[in-house]
Design an enzyme around this catalytic site. Structure first.
Site, PDB file in Angstrom:
ATOM      1  N   LYS A  59       0.863  -1.189   0.000  1.00 13.38           N
ATOM      2  CA  LYS A  59       0.000   0.000   0.000  1.00 13.38           C
ATOM      3  C   LYS A  59       0.892   1.229   0.000  1.00 13.38           C
ATOM      4  O   LYS A  59       2.047   1.158   0.439  1.00 13.38           O
ATOM      5  CB  LYS A  59      -0.894   0.003   1.242  1.00 13.38           C
ATOM      6  CG  LYS A  59      -2.099   0.904   1.137  1.00 13.38           C
ATOM      7  CD  LYS A  59      -3.270   0.238   0.433  1.00 13.38           C
ATOM      8  CE  LYS A  59      -4.405   1.202   0.221  1.00 13.38           C
ATOM      9  NZ  LYS A  59      -5.605   0.552  -0.304  1.00 13.38           N
ATOM     10  N   ASP A  76      -7.061   4.597  -4.438  1.00 11.38           N
ATOM     11  CA  ASP A  76      -7.694   4.465  -3.122  1.00 11.38           C
ATOM     12  C   ASP A  76      -8.302   5.850  -2.856  1.00 11.38           C
ATOM     13  O   ASP A  76      -8.534   6.613  -3.802  1.00 11.38           O
ATOM     14  CB  ASP A  76      -6.669   4.059  -2.046  1.00 11.38           C
ATOM     15  CG  ASP A  76      -7.326   3.655  -0.725  1.00 11.38           C
ATOM     16  OD1 ASP A  76      -7.858   2.543  -0.626  1.00 11.38           O
ATOM     17  OD2 ASP A  76      -7.325   4.468   0.223  1.00 11.38           O
TER      18      ASP A  76
HETATM   19  P1  NAP Z   1     -12.940   8.089  -2.393  1.00  7.92           P
HETATM   20  O1  NAP Z   1     -13.511   7.870  -3.762  1.00  7.92           O
HETATM   21  O2  NAP Z   1     -11.889   9.091  -2.204  1.00  7.92           O
HETATM   22  O3  NAP Z   1     -14.168   8.406  -1.433  1.00  7.92           O
HETATM   23  C1  NAP Z   1     -14.022   8.491  -0.039  1.00  7.92           C
HETATM   24  C2  NAP Z   1     -15.355   8.943   0.530  1.00  7.92           C
HETATM   25  O4  NAP Z   1     -15.313   8.833   1.942  1.00  7.92           O
HETATM   26  C3  NAP Z   1     -15.661  10.399   0.217  1.00  7.92           C
HETATM   27  O5  NAP Z   1     -17.052  10.570   0.071  1.00  7.92           O
HETATM   28  C4  NAP Z   1     -15.174  11.104   1.477  1.00  7.92           C
HETATM   29  O6  NAP Z   1     -15.769  12.366   1.757  1.00  7.92           O
HETATM   30  C5  NAP Z   1     -15.588  10.109   2.516  1.00  7.92           C
HETATM   31  N1  NAP Z   1     -14.813  10.294   3.743  1.00  7.92           N
HETATM   32  C6  NAP Z   1     -13.484  10.289   3.884  1.00  7.92           C
HETATM   33  N2  NAP Z   1     -13.159  10.518   5.173  1.00  7.92           N
HETATM   34  C7  NAP Z   1     -14.333  10.657   5.814  1.00  7.92           C
HETATM   35  C8  NAP Z   1     -14.683  10.892   7.157  1.00  7.92           C
HETATM   36  N3  NAP Z   1     -13.737  11.049   8.101  1.00  7.92           N
HETATM   37  N4  NAP Z   1     -16.011  10.958   7.486  1.00  7.92           N
HETATM   38  C9  NAP Z   1     -16.959  10.810   6.534  1.00  7.92           C
HETATM   39  N5  NAP Z   1     -16.689  10.587   5.240  1.00  7.92           N
HETATM   40  C10 NAP Z   1     -15.402  10.519   4.900  1.00  7.92           C
HETATM   41  O7  NAP Z   1     -12.357   6.714  -1.805  1.00  7.92           O
HETATM   42  P2  NAP Z   1     -12.832   5.240  -2.104  1.00  7.92           P
HETATM   43  O8  NAP Z   1     -11.953   4.681  -3.163  1.00  7.92           O
HETATM   44  O9  NAP Z   1     -14.310   5.185  -2.266  1.00  7.92           O
HETATM   45  O10 NAP Z   1     -12.408   4.506  -0.746  1.00  7.92           O
HETATM   46  C11 NAP Z   1     -13.273   4.442   0.384  1.00  7.92           C
HETATM   47  C12 NAP Z   1     -12.808   3.342   1.318  1.00  7.92           C
HETATM   48  O11 NAP Z   1     -12.814   2.091   0.630  1.00  7.92           O
HETATM   49  C13 NAP Z   1     -11.400   3.493   1.868  1.00  7.92           C
HETATM   50  O12 NAP Z   1     -11.339   2.924   3.165  1.00  7.92           O
HETATM   51  C14 NAP Z   1     -10.568   2.647   0.924  1.00  7.92           C
HETATM   52  O13 NAP Z   1      -9.355   2.209   1.512  1.00  7.92           O
HETATM   53  C15 NAP Z   1     -11.521   1.483   0.714  1.00  7.92           C
HETATM   54  N6  NAP Z   1     -11.304   0.693  -0.498  1.00  7.92           N
HETATM   55  C16 NAP Z   1     -11.314   1.251  -1.726  1.00  7.92           C
HETATM   56  C17 NAP Z   1     -11.128   0.465  -2.845  1.00  7.92           C
HETATM   57  C18 NAP Z   1     -11.224   1.021  -4.229  1.00  7.92           C
HETATM   58  O14 NAP Z   1     -11.169   0.226  -5.182  1.00  7.92           O
HETATM   59  N7  NAP Z   1     -11.401   2.294  -4.425  1.00  7.92           N
HETATM   60  C19 NAP Z   1     -10.872  -0.908  -2.699  1.00  7.92           C
HETATM   61  C20 NAP Z   1     -10.879  -1.474  -1.420  1.00  7.92           C
HETATM   62  C21 NAP Z   1     -11.091  -0.658  -0.328  1.00  7.92           C
HETATM   63  P3  NAP Z   1     -14.945  13.730   1.531  1.00  7.92           P
HETATM   64  O15 NAP Z   1     -14.939  13.907   0.051  1.00  7.92           O
HETATM   65  O16 NAP Z   1     -15.734  14.738   2.280  1.00  7.92           O
HETATM   66  O17 NAP Z   1     -13.576  13.510   2.108  1.00  7.92           O
END
Ligand code: NAP
Length: 445
Positions: A126, A166
């Site tokens: 990561k 991510d």
């Molecule tokens: P992303 O597209 O950047 O979206 C993150 C979302 O979470 C945004 O709406 C953000 O809001 C919100 N957020 C972040 N911090 C927050 C907080 N403290 N309280 C409330 N909302 C919050 O990221 P993502 O790819 O969807 O990833 C989300 C999660 O899934 C992470 O834990 C990541 O590690 C996990 N994940 C992602 C993938 C993938 O393929 N993308 C795969 C496995 C796991 P703001 O815009 O206001 O910050």
């Protein structure tokens, strides 16, 4: 914690001071592994668990860049190459101000087990940076990505280490990162990064994969209990990549998502979240979730509140680590929630997980439920290697099959190790056994 693993945990604490999220992730896994060490003395003798808790390599570097006004900024870049027993290091890059070594190590550690559960030949890693892309122009994001890759490229390769997106790293950032890698190395090495654009080596369904996968996993859990999504009320936290496509698949499977959020608050829409509006606000305009309620008459926005106050039968936390604490878990259980499926990595605190156990709420850990993203990244690598391109239907069918297999494996392993229904233990033990066997086979390296 059982005595067999307490010493291992104490040593992790001593050597990784202040890295609280990493401690939390290790503790959860160790609690599941005592029962394995009792059955497999060879892993105790060869210190296999200790070796898996120590990253193979940790890279930290300076990332200087200039904003549009000419001001110089210095960020910090990270890549933790955690374990390559099963294949090249594989795991996303996170750009968020909260990123530090402890966060990257917790994510890398989880990734090792998650990737093993997919059954694909990928190790775990990561990376990321404390850079905040929010509010930055495309040109600023590009300069940052180019500077970041100018250092990172020397550690990457399709058989060495393969990053992806991510939090804060989506299609735009992946494009800039790949472009700089290609420019420096003079190689069109498609398999060096995943989440690429469809026109230049990307794979269909990769964008949707994590959210879709979490919904497929939830459906498998419900089926095992003789139920389905049909007519169920669902809440999702976040409104990023995982959340948006989680909402889409839940709706296709017959559930209704009535709330989602971002870090400023949450929206409730009793008619069910309108996906077109959600995608327009979050994907196209990169605006705040409050904007959704401005445009949809049946919705209202709650500033700063907890989305877990909204009653639901299924909760899919899809924002960030430790966003669902013990108090929120009590509210969810009291309001009739019966399934919690982690779309994000470690969104539920240990207190929340314990509350769900005590209340009989079925709980799926992220390392199993959100593995669809990395599994589809491995399918992207497969297509890149064979210069092939699969259809949406074929890729989605593969994803569903993989998610169902992971559910079955976790379920059966929990049974076999004396904790029926405990998918946390099932995921940790099944993932560990896969990695441990390969670590063991490769000798003391
Ligand atoms: P992303 O597209 O950047 O979206 C993150 C979302 O979470 C945004 O709406 C953000 O809001 C919100 N957020 C972040 N911090 C927050 C907080 N403290 N309280 C409330 N909302 C919050 O990221 P993502 O790819 O969807 O990833 C989300 C999660 O899934 C992470 O834990 C990541 O590690 C996990 N994940 C992602 C993938 C993938 O393929 N993308 C795969 C496995 C796991 P703001 O815009 O206001 O910050």
């Amino acid at each position: 914690m059982p005595a067999t693993v307490q010493g291992i945990y104490d040593e992790v604490l001593r050597r990784n001071r202040g890295e609280t999220e990493f401690h939390q992730a290790v503790r959860e896994v160790l609690q599941s592994l005592a029962v394995v060490l009792d059955r497999h003395s060879e892993y105790a003798e060869m210190k296999t668990v200790q070796r898996i808790c120590e990253p193979e390599r940790q890279i930290i570097f300076r990332v200087p860049w200039q904003d549009d006004r000419g001001e110089v900024h210095i960020n910090r870049g990270f890549r933790v190459e955690f374990n390559s027993a099963l294949g090249p290091y594989k795991g996303g890059l996170r750009f968020h101000p909260s990123v530090d070594l402890g966060i990257v190590k917790f994510l890398g550690f989880e990734q090792v087990f998650k990737n093993a559960l997919t059954g694909m030949p990928i190790g775990g890693g990561k990376g990321g940076s404390d850079f905040d892309p929010k509010g930055r122009s495309d040109a600023e994001v590009m300069r940052f990505c180019q500077s970041f890759m100018t250092e990172l490229y020397r550690h990457l390769g399709e058989y060495t280490d393969v990053p992806a997106g991510d939090i804060g790293v989506g299609a735009r950032e992946i494009g800039f990162l790949f472009g700089q890698y290609k420019r420096i190395t003079n190689r069109y090495e498609s398999g060096v990064i995943t989440g690429k654009g469809l026109g230049w080596g990307g794979a269909l369904v990769r964008t949707e994969a994590t959210g879709y996968g979490a919904a497929f996993f939830a459906a498998a859990m419900m089926e095992a209990a003789g139920e389905s999504f049909d007519g169920k009320r669902v809440t999702v936290s976040g409104s990023g990549n995982v959340a948006v496509y989680g909402v889409e698949k839940v709706h296709q499977l017959g559930g209704t998502v009535v709330a989602c959020s971002d870090s400023s608050g949450y929206v409730v829409d009793e008619k069910g979240i309108d996906l077109d509006v959600l995608k327009q606000v979050k994907e196209v305009e990169r605006a705040r979730i409050a904007e959704y309620a401005e445009r949809v008459p049946s919705a209202h926005f709650v500033e700063g509140g907890s989305v877990w106050d909204v009653p639901c039968e299924v909760a899919i936390p899809s924002a960030t680590q430790n966003e669902l604490d013990g108090d929120a878990a009590i509210v969810l259980a009291r309001n009739g929630c019966r399934y919690v499926v982690e779309g994000a990595n470690m969104p539920a605190t240990p207190e929340a997980v314990q509350t769900f156990r005590d209340a009989g709420v079925a709980f799926a850990p992220g390392k199993a439920a959100n593995a669809g993203g990395v599994a589809t990244s491995a399918l992207e690598m497969q297509q890149n290697a064979s210069r092939d391109r699969w259809t949406f239907e074929h890729s989605e069918a593969r994803l569903e099959e993989i998610m169902r297999d992971i559910h079955t494996r976790c379920h059966e392993t929990a049974d076999e190790y004396g904790s029926p229904g405990d998918l946390v233990l099932g995921a940790n033990v099944a993932g560990f056994l896969e990695v441990a066997e390969a670590v063991h086979a490769h000798g003391l390296i």
